[in-house]
Design a protein around this motif. Structure first.
Motif, short mmCIF file in Angstrom:
data_model
loop_
_atom_site.label_atom_id
_atom_site.label_comp_id
_atom_site.label_asym_id
_atom_site.label_seq_id
_atom_site.Cartn_x
_atom_site.Cartn_y
_atom_site.Cartn_z
N SER A 1 0.85 -1.19 0.00
CA SER A 1 0.00 0.00 0.00
C SER A 1 0.89 1.24 0.00
CB SER A 1 -0.88 0.03 1.25
OG SER A 1 -1.76 -1.06 1.27
N THR A 2 0.35 2.34 -0.48
CA THR A 2 1.13 3.57 -0.51
C THR A 2 1.15 4.22 0.87
OG1 THR A 2 -0.72 5.03 -1.06
CG2 THR A 2 0.45 3.97 -2.91
N LEU A 3 2.13 5.10 1.06
CA LEU A 3 2.20 5.85 2.32
C LEU A 3 0.93 6.67 2.51
CD1 LEU A 3 5.87 7.11 2.54
CD2 LEU A 3 4.84 5.07 3.51
N ARG A 4 0.42 7.21 1.44
CA ARG A 4 -0.82 7.99 1.54
C ARG A 4 -1.95 7.12 2.07
NH1 ARG A 4 -3.70 11.87 -2.94
NH2 ARG A 4 -5.53 12.32 -1.68
N GLN A 5 -2.09 5.91 1.55
CA GLN A 5 -3.15 5.00 2.02
C GLN A 5 -2.97 4.69 3.50
OE1 GLN A 5 -2.35 2.01 -0.98
NE2 GLN A 5 -4.36 2.36 -1.93
N GLY A 6 -1.73 4.49 3.91
CA GLY A 6 -1.45 4.20 5.31
C GLY A 6 -1.81 5.36 6.21
N LEU A 7 -1.41 6.56 5.81
CA LEU A 7 -1.74 7.75 6.60
C LEU A 7 -3.25 7.95 6.69
CD1 LEU A 7 0.98 10.22 5.29
CD2 LEU A 7 0.67 9.51 7.67
N GLU A 8 -3.92 7.77 5.58
CA GLU A 8 -5.38 7.95 5.57
C GLU A 8 -6.08 6.93 6.46
OE1 GLU A 8 -6.23 7.98 1.38
OE2 GLU A 8 -5.82 10.13 1.21
N LYS A 9 -5.62 5.69 6.43
CA LYS A 9 -6.24 4.65 7.26
C LYS A 9 -6.01 4.92 8.74
CE LYS A 9 -7.09 0.32 6.22
NZ LYS A 9 -6.97 -1.10 5.85
N MET A 10 -4.79 5.31 9.09
CA MET A 10 -4.50 5.61 10.49
C MET A 10 -5.33 6.79 10.98
SD MET A 10 -0.43 4.95 10.81
CE MET A 10 -0.37 5.01 12.57
N ARG A 11 -5.43 7.80 10.15
CA ARG A 11 -6.19 8.99 10.54
C ARG A 11 -7.67 8.69 10.64
NH1 ARG A 11 -5.90 15.04 7.94
NH2 ARG A 11 -6.96 16.01 9.68
N ALA A 12 -8.20 7.94 9.70
CA ALA A 12 -9.64 7.64 9.69
C ALA A 12 -10.06 6.85 10.93
CB ALA A 12 -9.99 6.84 8.43
N HIS A 13 -9.16 6.03 11.45
CA HIS A 13 -9.50 5.18 12.59
C HIS A 13 -8.86 5.65 13.89
CE1 HIS A 13 -11.52 2.41 9.95
NE2 HIS A 13 -10.49 2.47 9.15
N SER A 14 -8.14 6.76 13.85
CA SER A 14 -7.46 7.33 15.02
C SER A 14 -6.50 6.34 15.67
CB SER A 14 -8.48 7.83 16.05
OG SER A 14 -9.28 8.85 15.51
N TYR A 15 -5.75 5.62 14.85
CA TYR A 15 -4.76 4.68 15.35
C TYR A 15 -3.38 5.31 15.37
CZ TYR A 15 -8.16 0.89 14.83
OH TYR A 15 -9.25 0.08 14.93
N THR A 16 -2.53 4.80 16.23
CA THR A 16 -1.15 5.25 16.26
C THR A 16 -0.21 4.23 15.62
OG1 THR A 16 -0.80 4.31 18.46
CG2 THR A 16 -1.51 6.62 18.34
N ALA A 17 -0.72 3.04 15.33
CA ALA A 17 0.07 2.00 14.68
C ALA A 17 -0.86 0.99 14.02
CB ALA A 17 0.96 1.29 15.70
N LEU A 18 -0.36 0.35 12.96
CA LEU A 18 -1.13 -0.66 12.24
C LEU A 18 -0.25 -1.86 11.93
CD1 LEU A 18 -2.88 1.47 9.44
CD2 LEU A 18 -4.04 0.23 11.27
N PRO A 19 -0.82 -3.07 12.05
CA PRO A 19 -0.08 -4.24 11.58
C PRO A 19 0.05 -4.19 10.05
CG PRO A 19 -2.00 -4.89 12.90
CD PRO A 19 -2.10 -3.43 12.63
N VAL A 20 1.15 -4.71 9.55
CA VAL A 20 1.39 -4.76 8.11
C VAL A 20 1.52 -6.22 7.70
CG1 VAL A 20 2.95 -4.06 6.23
CG2 VAL A 20 2.62 -2.55 8.20
N ILE A 21 0.77 -6.59 6.65
CA ILE A 21 0.84 -7.96 6.14
C ILE A 21 1.11 -7.93 4.64
CG2 ILE A 21 -0.71 -8.82 7.95
CD1 ILE A 21 -2.94 -9.00 5.84
#
Length: 131
Positions: A20-40
């Motif tokens: 996934s792109t960095l933009r997609q990662g940033l958007e997902k974290m922001r949308a869900h108010s997370y500070t970290a996400l697992p990557v698979i």
């Protein structure tokens, strides 16, 4: 008690793919108010965890806060080796607690390194408080 009793299954967890792109990662974290996400990866194997700090350091290093520019970079470009390693399903509760001291969640994999879910720090604390 087994960690499976505290497991939040993959189907209920937000995660991101390594390509996934960095933009997609940033958007997902922001949308869900997370500070970290697992990557698979596409095969479902756990690759690592990406955090807000990983994005911040990337932006500072590249001096790029342009969201369009962030579309050409992949999540795999900013992953830190050995950050938040996964545990196997048969891990001891003491080890899970030890891992949770450094991160809000502990990723869990099966014997084939397939990501099956997470155990949150909050659930671990509740377990030990009730013990």
């Amino acid at each position: 008690m087994n960690v499976i009793m505290l497991l939040k299954p993959k189907e209920t967890v937000k995660y991101i793919y390594e390509d996934s792109t960095l933009r997609q990662g940033l958007e997902k974290m922001r949308a869900h108010s997370y500070t970290a996400l697992p990557v698979i990866n596409k095969e479902g194997k756990y690759i690592g965890t990406v955090s807000e700090g990983d994005f911040l350091y990337y932006i500072l290093d590249k001096q790029s806060n342009n969201m369009r520019a962030n579309e050409k970079y992949k999540i795999s470009d900013i992953l830190r080796p050995d950050f938040n390693p996964a545990v196997k399903i048969n891990v001891s509760m003491d080890e899970v607690l030890n891992r949770a001291l450094n991160q809000n969640f502990v990723p869990v994999t099966d014997d084939f390194d397939t990501f099956i879910g997470i155990v949150t720090r909050q659930d671990i604390i509740k377990y030990f408080m009730n013990k």
